[in-house]
Enzyme design. Structure first.
Site, PDB file in Angstrom:
ATOM      1  CG  LEU A   3      -1.841   1.230   1.332  1.00 11.21           C
ATOM      2  CD1 LEU A   3      -2.769   1.337   0.131  1.00 11.21           C
ATOM      3  CD2 LEU A   3      -2.644   1.190   2.626  1.00 11.21           C
ATOM      4  CE1 TYR A   4       6.179   5.216   1.744  1.00  7.96           C
ATOM      5  CE2 TYR A   4       7.482   3.553   0.609  1.00  7.96           C
ATOM      6  CZ  TYR A   4       7.345   4.834   1.105  1.00  7.96           C
ATOM      7  OH  TYR A   4       8.361   5.737   0.952  1.00  7.96           O
ATOM      8  CB  ALA A   5       4.650   0.509  -3.430  1.00  4.26           C
TER       9      ALA A   5
END
Length: 432
Positions: free
Chosen positions: A243-245
Site C-alpha cells: 500500500l505504501y508503494a
C-alpha cells in the site's frame, strides 16, 4: 512493440475477442481501474467519514487546536518564521521543508541552511516511531537557525498562513507515512499523509502567487514487482507490492495532474533505502544495530529457493546532494492564482547508490563495527510488501542533476555506528 506481432498475417481472419493482446489490455485496464477506484474511495472515506479524532496525525482536542490557531496568528510566530526563512546568500532560495524533523528532512534542512538558503520546517511529530528522536533532530536544527512549525500538511489554513508570511520560492516535500510493513496495521495513515497530504499541499501551492517550484519524495517502492534491473525511470510502475508503494505511485500521478492543469513545476525523487546518522528506527540497519547490541536475534530474510535479499543502500549525504541538485535545477512554476499560463517542468529521478548489497553482508559489516556477533535468524521473506531486490539506474540523475554517489556501505555504516553509540550508548539507552 510486442503487440504488433500478435496481428494475423492474413487480413480478414482476425477475431478481436480471441486476441491475447486485447485480453491483456483488458486485464491491465481493469487492474488500473481497480487501483484508482481504491485510491479515490480511500480519499472519500478520509474526507467525509473519518473523524479527526480517529487519525493519529491530527489533534483531537478542540481547545488545543484553537490555541494553536491563535498562536499561528501571533506576531512573534510570524517574526520567528520570517527569521528562519531569511536568505543569507546572494543566489539563495527560500524553502518550506515538510517532514523537517524526519531523517531526510533534518539533513536537507541543515544543508540548505549551511549554504545560506532560507528554511522553514513543518512537521507533525507523529508517533510512528519514537518522537523523542524527532525532537532531538528539531533541537539540532534550531541550533543552526531552522525553525520547525508543529503542524499537519492536511491543515490547509496553516499552509496558507505560512505562504502569507513567506513567499517561498521552493517546497521540499518530504512529509509522508513511511514504512512498507506498517501499512498492514494502519492503512488509513498512508492515505491521510501520502495522498490527501500531497493534495492539500498542492492545492495551497497552486493558489500561491508566485507559485513555488516543488521537489518531493517518491520512492523506489513504486517499482514493485518489476523484475527488470537495474530499475530505470522508464520501467513500468503499475504493479505495487505494498500500500505504501501504491500511495507513492498515486502521488506521481497526482503530481502529473497538478503540473498539467495548474502549471506547477514538480520533481519527484525515488529514494533507494536511505541510511545514516539520525536515521529511522524502523529501518533494518537501525534495529539490527539495536538488537545486536542487546544480544537479541535478528531476522535475515531470504527469497524463494534461498534467494538473496539485497538492497541498494544509499548514504544520507548522497541523497542530500541529489535533493539540493533537484532544487537548484527546478524551473519556475508557470501558473498564477490557480491558473496555468504555460507548460511547466515535470521530472522524476532515481536517487540510489547503484551497488546492491545482500542484507547478510550488511550484518557482517555491522558485526565488525560493533564488535559483536549477530544471532542470525534466517527466515523466508514474508508477503507483507517487501521485495527481494532493489537496484537503481541513476544515469538520468547523473546526466541532468550531476548526481554521483560517493559513499560505500562500509564507510556509511561506520559513520552511522559512531553516531548510534554516541546517541544511545552501547545498548544502555533504548532505541524505540
Amino acid at each position: 512493440m510486442k503487440h504488433i506481432d500478435c496481428a494475423p498475417s492474413t487480413p480478414g481472419k482476425f477475431k478481436i475477442e480471441k486476441s491475447p493482446y486485447n485480453r491483456l489490455r483488458l486485464h491491465s485496464y481493469l487492474a488500473k481501474l481497480t487501483f484508482w477506484s481504491l485510491v479515490f474511495l480511500g480519499l472519500i472515506y478520509l474526507f467525509f467519514y473519518r473523524s479527526p479524532s480517529s487519525s493519529p496525525h491530527t489533534t483531537s482536542d478542540p481547545s488545543r487546536r484553537s490555541l494553536r490557531s491563535s498562536f499561528y496568528r501571533d506576531a512573534n510566530f510570524k517574526k520567528t518564521v520570517r527569521a528562519s526563512a531569511k536568505i543569507r546568500s546572494r543566489n539563495g532560495i527560500s524553502v518550506l521543508v515538510t517532514g523537517a524533523a524526519g531523517f531526510v528532512g533534518t539533513h536537507v534542512s541543515a544543508a540548505l541552511k549551511r549554504r545560506g538558503d532560507g528554511v522553514v520546517g513543518l512537521d507533525n511529530f507523529n508517533h510512528y516511531y519514537d518522537p523523542s528522536l524527532k525532537k532531538a533532530r528539531q533541537a539540532l536544527l534550531e541550533r543552526t537557525g531552522v525553525y520547525i512549525v508543529e503542524g499537519d500538511i492536511n491543515d490547509a489554513s496553516l499552509l496558507k498562513k505560512l505562504f502569507e508570511i513567506v513567499p517561498f520560492t521552493h517546497v521540499m516535500h518530504l512529509a509522508a507515512q513511511a514504512g512498507v510493513r506498517y501499512a498492514m496495521e494502519n492503512p488509513s495513515s498512508y492515505v491521510h499523509s501520502n495522498i490527501a497530504g500531497l493534495v492539500s499541499l498542492l492545492e495551497v501551492c497552486k493558489e500561491a502567487n508566485p507559485q513555488p517550484s516543488i521537489v518531493w519524495a517518491s520512492s523506489s517502492s513504486v517499482y514493485g514487482l518489476n523484475t527488470k534491473v537495474p530499475f530505470s525511470e522508464r520501467d513500468r510502475t503499475d504493479q505495487p507490492a505494498s500500500l505504501y508503494a501504491a500511495t507513492k505511485k498515486a502521488g506521481e500521478e497526482i503530481a502529473h495532474t497538478y503540473n498539467h492543469i495548474y502549471g506547477l513545476s514538480l520533481t519527484g525523487l525515488r529514494f533507494f533505502t536511505v541510511y545514516g546518522p539520525w536515521g529511522r528506527p524502523d529501518m533494518a540497519y537501525f534495529f539490527f544495530t539495536r538488537d545486536m547490541l542487546k544480544g537479541k536475534s535478528i531476522p535475515i530474510f531470504e527469497g524463494a529457493n534461498h534467494g538473496t535479499v539485497a538492497r541498494d543502500f544509499t548514504y544520507i549525504d548522497d541523497i542530500v546532494k541529489g535533493c539540493l541538485a533537484a532544487l537548484d535545477t527546478a524551473e519556475k512554476s508557470t501558473g498564477s492564482g490557480g491558473k496555468k499560463k504555460g507548460p511547466a517542468q515535470l521530472r522524476v529521478y532515481n536517487l540510489g547508490n547503484t551497488s546492491p548489497v545482500p542484507v547478510s553482508d550488511l550484518v557482517s559489516i555491522l558485526e565488525r563495527l560493533l564488535k559483536v556477533k549477530a544471532k542470525r535468524l534466517v527466515m523466508k521473506l514474508p508477503r507483507n510488501g517487501d521485495v527481494q531486490f532493489t537496484h537503481a539506474n541513476i544515469s538520468l540523475a547523473l546526466r541532468e542533476l550531476g548526481y554521483k554517489p560517493t559513499t560505500d556501505l562500509q564507510t556509511g555504516l561506520k559513520k552511522f555506528a559512531r553516531w548510534y553509540l554516541s546517541y544511545y550508548g552501547s545498548g544502555k539507552k533504548s532505541a524505540q
